[in-house]
Design a protein around this motif. Structure first.
Motif, PDB file in Angstrom:
ATOM      1  N   TYR A 279      42.079  28.077   8.044  1.00 53.41           N
ATOM      2  CA  TYR A 279      41.326  28.278   6.799  1.00 53.41           C
ATOM      3  C   TYR A 279      42.219  28.851   5.708  1.00 53.41           C
ATOM      4  O   TYR A 279      42.140  28.455   4.538  1.00 53.41           O
TER       5      TYR A 279
ATOM      6  N   SER B 110      42.669  26.247   2.799  1.00 51.87           N
ATOM      7  CA  SER B 110      41.627  26.491   1.805  1.00 51.87           C
ATOM      8  C   SER B 110      41.906  27.660   0.876  1.00 51.87           C
ATOM      9  O   SER B 110      41.227  27.795  -0.141  1.00 51.87           O
TER      10      SER B 110
ATOM     11  N   ARG C 242      23.911  22.355   8.470  1.00 56.93           N
ATOM     12  CA  ARG C 242      25.118  22.815   7.785  1.00 56.93           C
ATOM     13  C   ARG C 242      26.200  21.744   7.799  1.00 56.93           C
ATOM     14  O   ARG C 242      26.255  20.895   8.685  1.00 56.93           O
ATOM     15  N   ASP C 243      27.054  21.788   6.764  1.00 60.38           N
ATOM     16  CA  ASP C 243      28.287  21.003   6.786  1.00 60.38           C
ATOM     17  C   ASP C 243      29.435  22.005   6.730  1.00 60.38           C
ATOM     18  O   ASP C 243      29.266  23.181   7.084  1.00 60.38           O
ATOM     19  N   ASP C 244      30.604  21.574   6.283  1.00 60.92           N
ATOM     20  CA  ASP C 244      31.768  22.464   6.296  1.00 60.92           C
ATOM     21  C   ASP C 244      31.979  23.144   4.945  1.00 60.92           C
ATOM     22  O   ASP C 244      33.106  23.445   4.575  1.00 60.92           O
TER      23      ASP C 244
ATOM     24  N   ASN D 150      33.833  27.682   5.968  1.00 62.38           N
ATOM     25  CA  ASN D 150      34.682  27.532   7.144  1.00 62.38           C
ATOM     26  C   ASN D 150      33.974  28.096   8.374  1.00 62.38           C
ATOM     27  O   ASN D 150      33.232  29.070   8.283  1.00 62.38           O
ATOM     28  N   ARG D 151      34.200  27.452   9.522  1.00 58.55           N
ATOM     29  CA  ARG D 151      33.511  27.881  10.746  1.00 58.55           C
ATOM     30  C   ARG D 151      33.864  29.317  11.131  1.00 58.55           C
ATOM     31  O   ARG D 151      33.067  29.989  11.789  1.00 58.55           O
TER      32      ARG D 151
ATOM     33  N   ASN E 126      31.574  32.421   8.602  1.00 55.96           N
ATOM     34  CA  ASN E 126      30.163  32.063   8.639  1.00 55.96           C
ATOM     35  C   ASN E 126      29.277  33.277   8.855  1.00 55.96           C
ATOM     36  O   ASN E 126      28.358  33.274   9.684  1.00 55.96           O
TER      37      ASN E 126
ATOM     38  N   ASN F 170      24.437  20.505  12.853  1.00 53.53           N
ATOM     39  CA  ASN F 170      25.281  19.881  11.839  1.00 53.53           C
ATOM     40  C   ASN F 170      24.455  18.911  11.005  1.00 53.53           C
ATOM     41  O   ASN F 170      23.605  18.183  11.527  1.00 53.53           O
TER      42      ASN F 170
ATOM     43  N   ALA G 156      24.973  23.611   2.710  1.00 54.45           N
ATOM     44  CA  ALA G 156      25.806  22.424   2.536  1.00 54.45           C
ATOM     45  C   ALA G 156      26.072  22.209   1.048  1.00 54.45           C
ATOM     46  O   ALA G 156      25.603  22.973   0.186  1.00 54.45           O
TER      47      ALA G 156
END
Length: 948
Positions: A38, A42, A172-174, A177-178, A181, A199, A227
């Motif tokens: 991440y 990101s 949820r989507d990305d 970051n996982r 969360n 997802n 999302a």
């Protein structure tokens, strides 16, 4: 602190520090956990580009150095790597890595910023990981809570009021970051609700399958989307049938700033929760313009996504504070040069408190920083809750209404009785406006007045509605960015923060894509130019400015010299009248050129009256002729220059149209940010660029024949680049933020500034400022209309009300009130350009000269009268004190004194009788024998009053 091993080592280190000072490189150390996907994918890219944005704003060369922290990395090891570091920014999330950075800050005393995102955050009772020991004696060690944590914490206050009775399914989507969360923790704390995480399906087939499973198989009908807006809209579109049947209760919790629009979605019933920019600053917009201008988006493939703006603004703030800190450090220690921080020579470290640089800006793009505890700060992120509602059977009614506002300082503030109230049941409307007199103006008490306010009052009376008016935060009409998001007045309307937009908002095709307009309430208004008047300052004695003061002095000197020369020639020339009166005794005009007569002759020779009789002698006449020629040239030159001087201001205005502005580069020009004029020039430049690209592709198309390509190959560019050059120059000059800023630049710009804007605002500026003028004719004419949220049910009703007001001439009455009878209208003096004559302000000094001459003549006349009476008194007194037997010849008149060479000199006058003794009297009697027979005649003359 680790001491150096030897003097040689000390010397080498000092030499290295000296080299660093020479190259003026300042290092910002960015530390992160090794293997943190991440961080590398990101976070670090945003810091890299923001470093590029700020590196040229400091006197030193700013370097961003990245350092991965391994599990065995120690503070001593890092000390060797940061010899020239100025600031440490840590995005590490591992507790051991954070502890290492703390030890490094303690060793080096370098200002350190630690970003916190490893655990759920709340306003009160927040504690960092127990494995991390916070420093107590490091004032320049600062912990910043990531704004996404602050945004996610709003779940604790918002969702308990949503009246959720069923278990939640989180799709949820990305977008997060996982490993980032913590929003899960907040959702899990909602009382009485179980949460299931899935997802989010992205393709239409999978979406339909997911909907069927949730509704029919699992009987899960309360859905929370975490999302992006795009993915949510795609899912909602496929769920239209279930939403129409009332089988789904939906909530969108997204940090994507793109509002929900989805024209294809016929049925929607959803709460939309998102962060909202304060709009006090436009950092992300400026940052994005920098990216596009330097082609970073094409060369490096970097762009700012709508769901990344909250994070990007945070990283931007950190780099902004760091660059300003380094700049201040360099300025503070400029005398000796900036001493870089290091771990070896702590006493040499030069430091300033870092916190003031973080808190200097009262409001950042997503809220101001608040100190939660010593050394711990968070950003007060605004969060807004909207209710989006649509029905298939009501295609013309679409609602997106703001229901509440949340910040950490105010908590959740409801705008209506309940958070779950249906938008169609709310008959109270929010109107966003922008201050632009005379349409909208704000009084000192905060209330609004103006043309549009009076019009809205009449409309509300017709429709029987209630409303409140608020001003848009950034004071702009709004522009659209690369992601399709609006700011300003348009942004408030599109997002649903306002139901209507009231003000001088022009109708453009770009705006019509995202909002609806009513019928126009104002005539077509174009764009024109505002400039400062070039009239010179008025002066009563302006006629004296025609010639410079040295010229006036030379003319005066020539006048005195010529007059004196005439008198000299008259006195010494044997052919002058004074020295040869017998020769000219038969002439009709006999003029003796005394010094007084010479001065008068030279003065009157310069006037149409003429100087009168010329001298008799040839030398004097030659001087007079020379003076006449001199006077003719001077008078002719003065007359010609006076006419040109009084009319030159009419020719000074070199800019008369937009084309004149485009052809010059001395006078700066620009529209205001977010205005329709800015959009016009930007779009025209883009169109020219697009045409250029089409021509270039056609001319280089190898599939065409050689003959066809030859027809397209020309030496000159076939498409005009007028607006491309103008838009480039406008951006270089800088666009003013408001109309007030533009007017100040028009007044104060050294080389001049031309403001390009709506004709109405320019007309009002000339109405309230005498020194401003409108240049050129209007172009790009567009009407003004009210804007409403897309699909608002009151659009047609408002249009009908406006038409009614127009047909009954009420809007015309309002126009007269706010234009012709405006209380702010100023009365300006008439301009010289209004007529062909010369104003009294420039020629009034001539009348002052006449008045001064008359006053001087009156004073001299009074003096002459007084002088005459005084002489009469002295003569009568002399007669009274003269003895009757005195032989003095009293026929000698005082008028003969100093009257010429034949007159009696002062030496021959008798002394006063009071001072004459007997001896003197005997001598005078001997020298002045008077016949006895004439004594009686002399007595009679003295007794006669007419004898003076």
């Amino acid at each position: 602190m680790r001491p150096p091993d030897s003097p040689i080592m000390i010397f080498l280190i000092l030499a290295l520090v000296g080299m660093v000072r020479v190259i003026d490189a300042e290092v910002i150390l960015l530390t992160y956990d090794d293997g943190d996907y991440y961080a590398t994918e990101s976070v670090i890219p945003h810091f890299n580009i923001s470093h590029m944005f700020f590196k040229d704003l400091t006197p030193a060369y700013l370097v961003l150095q990245k350092q991965a922290l391994l599990p065995n990395t120690t503070a001593d090891y890092l000390c060797d790597e940061i010899t020239n570091a100025s600031i440490i920014i840590s995005i590490a999330r591992d507790p051991n890595s954070i502890q290492t950075v703390i030890e490094l800050a303690a060793l080096s005393r370098i200002p350190t910023i630690q970003i916190r995102w490893e655990s759920p955050w709340k306003k009160e009772g927040y504690e960092v990981d127990v494995n991390v020991t916070l420093p107590d004696d490091l004032p320049n060690y600062i912990s910043l809570i990531h704004p996404s944590l602050v945004f996610q914490s709003s779940i604790l206050d918002i969702f308990p009021l949503m009246e959720i009775e069923e278990d939640l399914v989180v799709l949820r989507d990305d977008i997060f970051n996982r490993g980032f969360n913590t929003w899960r923790f907040y959702l899990n704390t909602i009382p009485g609700v179980n949460v299931t995480y899935k997802n989010l399906a992205l393709t239409p087939e999978k979406i339909r399958s997911q909907i069927n499973t949730l509704v029919n198989s699992e009987n899960r009908r309360t859905i929370v989307f975490v999302a992006t807006t795009e993915n949510i809209q795609r899912w909602v579109y496929e769920a239209t049938r279930y939403i129409e049947a009332g089988q789904l209760q939906m909530f969108a919790f997204t940090k994507d700033i793109t509002p929900f629009q989805c024209d294809e979605c016929a049925a929607v019933n959803m709460f939309w929760i998102r962060p909202y920019s304060t709009n006090k600053v436009q950092d992300t917009r400026d940052y994005n313009d920098f990216i596009i201008k330097n082609e970073i988006n094409t060369e490096l493939g970097y762009s700012i996504k709508p769901w990344e703006e909250l994070d990007v603004a945070f990283y931007y703030d950190i780099m902004n504070a760091s660059s300003r800190y380094i700049k201040s450090i360099n300025a503070t220690y400029a005398k000796w040069g900036y001493t870089a921080f290091n771990c070896l020579f702590e006493p040499q470290n030069t430091s300033l408190p870092f916190v003031p640089f973080l808190l200097t800006r009262k409001v950042n793009e997503y809220g101001s920083y608040i100190e939660q505890s010593p050394g711990l700060y968070y950003e007060d992120v605004p969060v807004r809750v909207y209710r989006v509602w649509r029905r298939t059977e009501l295609p013309d009614e679409r609602y997106s209404k703001m229901m509440a506002n949340w910040t950490t300082t105010t908590g959740l503030m409801l705008y209506y009785d309940r958070l779950t109230e249906l938008p169609q049941d709310i008959k109270f409307y929010r109107i966003v406006t922008i201050v632009q007199p005379p349409f909208i103006d704000r009084l000192p008490d905060g209330s609004f007045v103006g043309y549009c306010i009076d019009m809205m009052t009449l409309i509300a009376a017709q429709l029987n509605i209630s409303y409140t008016i608020f001003e848009v935060e950034d004071g702009s009409f709004g522009t659209i960015d690369e992601n399709g998001n609006w700011n300003g007045l348009m942004g408030s309307l599109v997002s649903g923060s306002a139901d209507f937009a009231l003000g001088p908002l022009s109708v453009t095709s770009e705006r019509e894509n995202d909002v609806d307009f009513t019928v126009p309430y104002y005539d077509l208004v174009g764009t024109t130019i505002l400039m400062k008047k070039s009239d010179p300052p008025y002066s009563l004695f302006r006629f004296l400015d025609v010639l410079e003061w040295p010229v006036w002095l030379c003319i005066g000197g020539a006048y005195l010299f010529t007059s004196f020369l005439l008198w000299i020639f008259e006195r010494f020339s044997p052919y002058s009248y004074s020295n040869n009166k017998e020769r000219y005794k038969d002439d009709v005009e006999k003029r003796e050129f005394s010094l007084k007569e010479c001065l008068w002759f030279c003065m009157t020779s310069l006037t149409p009256q003429g100087g009168g009789e010329a001298p008799k002698n040839i030398s004097g006449r030659l001087v007079a002729a020379t003076w006449w020629l001199f006077g003719f040239i001077i008078i002719a030159s003065y007359t010609a220059n006076l006419a040109a001087f009084l009319t030159v201001s009419r020719l000074e205005q070199t800019v008369k149209s937009l084309d004149d502005l485009a052809k010059q580069y001395k006078i700066e020009y620009a529209p205001t940010k977010g205005s329709a004029s800015e959009t016009y020039f930007r779009r025209m430049a883009e169109i020219e660029e697009r045409f250029y690209q089409i021509w270039k592709e056609m001319s280089l198309n190898e599939s065409m024949t050689a003959r066809d390509r030859a027809r397209l190959a020309v030496w000159d560019y076939p498409v005009s680049d007028k607006y491309t050059n103008m838009w480039r120059y406008m951006k270089e000059c800088g666009l003013p933020e408001t109309i007030e800023d533009a007017i100040q630049r028009v007044f104060n710009a050294p080389d001049g500034f031309a403001y390009i804007g709506d004709a109405t605002e320019i007309k009002y500026a000339t109405l309230t400022h005498c020194n401003l003028q409108q240049i050129g004719t209007e172009f790009s004419r567009k009407p003004f209309a009210m804007a409403v949220h897309p699909g608002h049910p009151l659009k047609n009703d408002i249009s009908i009300a406006i038409l009614y007001l127009m047909n009954n001439r009420k809007l015309e009455t309002l126009r007269d009130r706010w234009w012709n009878d405006n209380p702010n209208k100023v009365k300006c003096r008439a301009s010289e350009d209004d007529g062909e004559g010369i104003s009294i302000d420039n020629i009034g000094g001539v009348f002052i000269v006449i008045a001064s001459g008359m006053i001087a003549a009156l004073v001299i006349c009074i003096f002459e009268k007084y002088y005459h009476k005084r002489r009469a008194y002295l003569v009568s007194r002399r007669k009274k004190h003269t003895p009757a037997s005195s032989p003095v010849d009293s026929s000698i008149e005082l008028d003969q004194i100093d009257s010429g060479k034949d007159s009696i000199s002062h030496a021959s006058l008798p002394p006063p009788f009071s001072s004459i003794d007997g001896t003197t009297l005997t001598k005078r009697r001997g020298s002045h024998i008077v016949e006895e027979g004439k004594r009686e005649e002399m007595d009679r003359r003295y007794d006669n009053p007419a004898f003076e």
